[in-house]
Design an enzyme around this catalytic site. Structure first.
Site, PDB file in Angstrom:
ATOM      1  N   GLU A  43       0.864  -1.195   0.000  1.00  0.00           N
ATOM      2  CA  GLU A  43       0.000   0.000   0.000  1.00  0.00           C
ATOM      3  C   GLU A  43       0.893   1.235   0.000  1.00  0.00           C
ATOM      4  OE1 GLU A  43      -2.632   2.441   3.250  1.00  0.00           O
ATOM      5  OE2 GLU A  43      -2.765   0.237   3.319  1.00  0.00           O
ATOM      6  N   LYS A 134     -11.188  -1.299   6.968  1.00  0.00           N
ATOM      7  CA  LYS A 134      -9.895  -1.107   7.627  1.00  0.00           C
ATOM      8  C   LYS A 134     -10.162  -0.606   9.042  1.00  0.00           C
ATOM      9  CE  LYS A 134      -6.040   2.187   7.381  1.00  0.00           C
ATOM     10  NZ  LYS A 134      -5.445   3.272   6.571  1.00  0.00           N
TER      11      LYS A 134
END
Length: 212
Positions: A43, A134
């Site tokens: 990421e 998340k």
């Protein structure tokens, strides 16, 4: 089908390395180091200078290697999400939920992982097509939060991020985390350009995850 295929590949990575370096070059080298160490989910946060270029560079570097999944993080709006997707990002991560970003990701069939702290936020994310919530910042919770969230929302997929380390990553996985986002300690050594240390640390994280 594209979205399902990407999600399957992300889930296989188990650990997503959150790259937050202060230069394009250091972010690129750090990402390569963790991939070498065994963490295949990357990421690249948009706090990194020229983050879209880092994504494009990594996509070019690992073209044809389907075990490596490159995404974008710290995506605050749909404009940034589109920039990341054009650069080649295969998934989008936000610190909070954003409706227009969710819609854009659905349009392009790119998995969206918004930051959520409450059941209400998780429900809203699910209704808008988000594939993974998340849990952020995860260090505000214990792993039992996953069990608590799955009681009313058994279909939710949760990726804790923030405060995940070698001491607690096993507990998070055993609690039901589908993925874990790891930054911080993972990149010790990057500031001194010691990428062998970064690779070694990545190896420890992925071993812990796989053996949990």
């Amino acid at each position: 089908m594209k979205k399902v295929e990407i999600l399957t590949r992300i889930e296989k990575t188990g650990v997503v390395a959150v790259v937050r370096e202060n230069s394009r070059e250091r972010a690129y080298e750090s990402a390569k180091a963790v991939i070498k160490g065994g963490i295949k989910g990357i990421e690249v946060t948009f706090s990194v200078p020229q983050a879209d270029k880092v994504i494009a560079d990594l996509k070019s570097e690992y073209q044809g290697d389907t075990s490596v999944v490159i995404g974008a993080g710290t995506v605050l709006d749909a404009v940034t999400a589109r920039l990341a997707i054009i650069a080649g990002a295969e998934f989008i991560v936000s610190p909070c939920f954003d409706q227009t970003t969710a819609e854009l990701c659905n349009l392009y069939q790119v998995p969206y992982m918004p930051g959520c702290m409450t059941i209400t936020e998780m429900q809203r994310a699910l209704k808008s097509g988000a594939d993974v919530a998340k849990l952020f910042p995860a260090n505000n919770f214990t792993p039992q939060m996953i069990k608590a969230a799955k009681a009313p929302l058994p279909q939710i997929n949760i990726m804790p991020t923030g405060g995940i380390n070698l001491e607690n990553i096993t507990q998070w996985k055993q609690a039901g985390a589908v993925l874990a986002g790891v930054g911080g300690n993972l990149f010790k050594g990057a500031a001194e350009d010691d990428y062998d240390l970064v690779a070694q640390t990545a190896g420890k994280y992925i071993e812990k995850w796989r053996n949990s």
